[in-house]
Structure formats: structure tokens, C-alpha cells
Design an enzyme around this catalytic site. Sequence first.
Site, PDB file in Angstrom:
ATOM      1  N   GLY A  11       0.818  -1.210   0.000  1.00  0.00           N
ATOM      2  CA  GLY A  11       0.000   0.000   0.000  1.00  0.00           C
ATOM      3  C   GLY A  11       0.851   1.258   0.000  1.00  0.00           C
ATOM      4  O   GLY A  11       2.075   1.227   0.202  1.00  0.00           O
ATOM      5  N   ILE A  13       0.928   4.010   2.089  1.00  0.00           N
ATOM      6  CA  ILE A  13       1.585   4.318   3.358  1.00  0.00           C
ATOM      7  C   ILE A  13       2.489   3.166   3.784  1.00  0.00           C
ATOM      8  O   ILE A  13       3.610   3.384   4.263  1.00  0.00           O
ATOM      9  CB  ILE A  13       0.536   4.617   4.446  1.00  0.00           C
ATOM     10  CG1 ILE A  13      -0.286   5.852   4.080  1.00  0.00           C
ATOM     11  CG2 ILE A  13       1.208   4.816   5.801  1.00  0.00           C
ATOM     12  CD1 ILE A  13      -1.410   6.154   5.053  1.00  0.00           C
ATOM     13  N   ASP A  62      -3.862 -12.279   5.351  1.00  0.00           N
ATOM     14  CA  ASP A  62      -5.026 -11.499   4.947  1.00  0.00           C
ATOM     15  C   ASP A  62      -5.811 -11.126   6.195  1.00  0.00           C
ATOM     16  O   ASP A  62      -6.053 -11.983   7.061  1.00  0.00           O
ATOM     17  CB  ASP A  62      -5.898 -12.331   4.000  1.00  0.00           C
ATOM     18  CG  ASP A  62      -6.992 -11.513   3.332  1.00  0.00           C
ATOM     19  OD1 ASP A  62      -7.658 -10.728   4.038  1.00  0.00           O
ATOM     20  OD2 ASP A  62      -7.193 -11.657   2.114  1.00  0.00           O
ATOM     21  N   LYS A 159     -13.555   3.118  10.415  1.00  0.00           N
ATOM     22  CA  LYS A 159     -12.273   3.477  11.024  1.00  0.00           C
ATOM     23  C   LYS A 159     -12.443   3.831  12.499  1.00  0.00           C
ATOM     24  O   LYS A 159     -11.608   3.472  13.331  1.00  0.00           O
ATOM     25  CB  LYS A 159     -11.652   4.662  10.275  1.00  0.00           C
ATOM     26  CG  LYS A 159     -11.228   4.365   8.850  1.00  0.00           C
ATOM     27  CD  LYS A 159     -10.138   3.324   8.758  1.00  0.00           C
ATOM     28  CE  LYS A 159      -8.792   3.863   9.143  1.00  0.00           C
ATOM     29  NZ  LYS A 159      -7.691   2.882   8.857  1.00  0.00           N
ATOM     30  N   SER A 199      -5.850   7.728  -2.464  1.00  0.00           N
ATOM     31  CA  SER A 199      -5.739   9.050  -1.851  1.00  0.00           C
ATOM     32  C   SER A 199      -5.164  10.096  -2.798  1.00  0.00           C
ATOM     33  O   SER A 199      -5.240  11.292  -2.518  1.00  0.00           O
ATOM     34  CB  SER A 199      -4.877   8.979  -0.582  1.00  0.00           C
ATOM     35  OG  SER A 199      -3.547   8.640  -0.891  1.00  0.00           O
TER      36      SER A 199
END
Length: 342
Positions: A11, A13, A62, A159, A199
Site C-alpha cells: 500500500g 503508506i 489477509d 475506522k 488518496s
Amino acid sequence: MANVLVTGGTGFIGSWCARALLEAGHDVRTTVRDLKREPELRALLHASTDFEDERLTVVRADLGSDDGWAEAVAGCDFVLHVASPTLRTAPVSEDAMVSAARDGVLRVLQASRDACVKRVVLTSALGAIAYGHPRRSTPFTEEDWTNVDGDIAPYQRSKTLAERAAWEFVRNEGDGLELAAVHPAAVIGPVLGPDDPPSLRTIRGMLDGSLPACPPFGTGWVDVRDVADLHLRAMTDPAAAGERFLATAGPSLRMVEVARILRARLGERAAKAPTREIPLAVARAMALVNPQMRSLRPQLGQDFNATSAKAERVLGWRPRPVADSIAETAESLLAHNVVGAR
């Protein structure tokens, strides 16, 4: 130097966290959902920094399954839990999104506790702090929590509830496991390769003309390199245990202000960047029929201004100027031919 697990190493980040750890001298283990991506990740990291190949290990795990997590955390001193679950079946219900986020966090925390990991740094988001509130003039801080009963999107609700579950687990079942949380605003910055992080799609859309006018809201922005740096500070500083840290490079910017920065810094290469903001009433009407605008409906008219004063004061974190990050994001997307790709 430590052994550190980074979840979600492919990913945006996660890859920058892995790079920062390698540059700091740590040994890195990272999880991927598909080991076929290991050569790609290894090549990207080697292309961006120098490290001995054996200092990077890639394993399969996962967040939707218990399989592989005990092995992933075995022997690690710290865990940077960056990954978010990817639900590959559509449509996805809000309950399924919340359950996946919460269950994924708990899997990593349980495995970390059982492996005697010292500290987990959780990548949360501004979305777990600033949403579902009435408009306000003061910036959001780490003391704030998103109101999950307010008018918010499923992502922000997931989140928030996942992070709350994490703190509850550490408090009640952590058995000495430490937790710190990092809350980035909108994450921008250069890509390590020809990837298309979600993003960055706002800036990509400004460059390629697919975003002809800006939705009416503002938010904070932060460079991915500074987000990675804050993760490392939260990992090692004793003062970070049990704390939340917002990551934003200054006050919020409206989308149209970002477009203006692109035009000023890139000139003709940003000639397609929008010059106007959609009036709020028009945007709200569009949200009734336009799927993209509908997804932004809870944000319309809002200003998600937040402060990173705590990270700067407690951890000595210093983000780079946001205009530089916006320009370098665009330069990177153009250099990697991501602009215009679909």
C-alpha cells in the site's frame, strides 16, 4: 535495531513505512495478500533506497482470515498496522465494512499480544476524529472522536469503531501490549512506482481534467513521507504509548486551493486543474443523482481543520510544507505516467 512487521507493505503508506524502517536500519517483515506481488515490492524498495536484501521478508496474511498472523508477528519487536481490509465483493454493506475493519485490527492485536510484541502503531485516520460534528471554528485534536451516529460515510464509521475496539482490547486483554495511533489527514506525496493510490486520485483528476470543478469542502493534507516518519516516532518514543497523534501539515485547504497550488507550481502541465468551486447548493443537488458527489455528501460545506501540535510537541515531528507536497505529488504522478491512466 528492531524487527518490525508492517502490514500491507504494497500500500501507499505501508511501502513508505517499510522504506523508512529499512533506511533507519531496522529489519522489516511485511504482509501481502498475494505473494505474487513480492518481486514488485522488493524491486520498488530497492529502487528507492539501499539495503541488504535479506533485511526484507515478505509473508502472506489477509486481514479477513486468522491464517498466517501468528507466523507474521513471530519474533517481531514492533508492529505497524497500516493495512485496511479490502472487500472484493460488491455491493458491500456498511455492517460488513465495519466488521471487516474491526475484526482485522483485533486479529493483528491478538497475534501481537501472543507473540510478546512490545508496541503496535495503528494507522487510523482523521476520519476517526473529525466527522459527524456540527461546524466549528476551532481545529480538531486527538481528544475528539467521530460521532458514529452522525451523518458520516461508512468508511469513517468503520475506522472509528475499529480504533475504539483496538483501545478496548489493549485495555482489557492486552497483557502489557502497548498501542499508539496515527491519524493522517488526506495523504499525498510521491509514489514509489506506477501505482494509483486512492488518496491521490483527487490530484490526478485535477491534472487530467476528469475533475473539472472542485467540491465545496476543505480538509488537512499531509505528505506520505511525513506520515511514515510519524509512525517510526510513535513506534520508539516512550511518550507515544497509549496516545493518538494527528498528522496534518498546517490548516485545512479547500480543494480549489489545492488546484491553485498545482497551477502555480506546474504551469502548463496543470492547465486542466479546475479554477472554480461548485456552489454548495448545486453540489448538494448533484449528490442526489451523481454517485461520486453522493459519496462526498456528508463532507459538503464542511471544513475538517485539525492540528498536529501534539505530534510536534511530544514527538518532535515536523511535516514539510503542504504546497511542496502537492507539487511533488503531481510531479511524481506525471513522471510515472499515472495521470490519465484508468
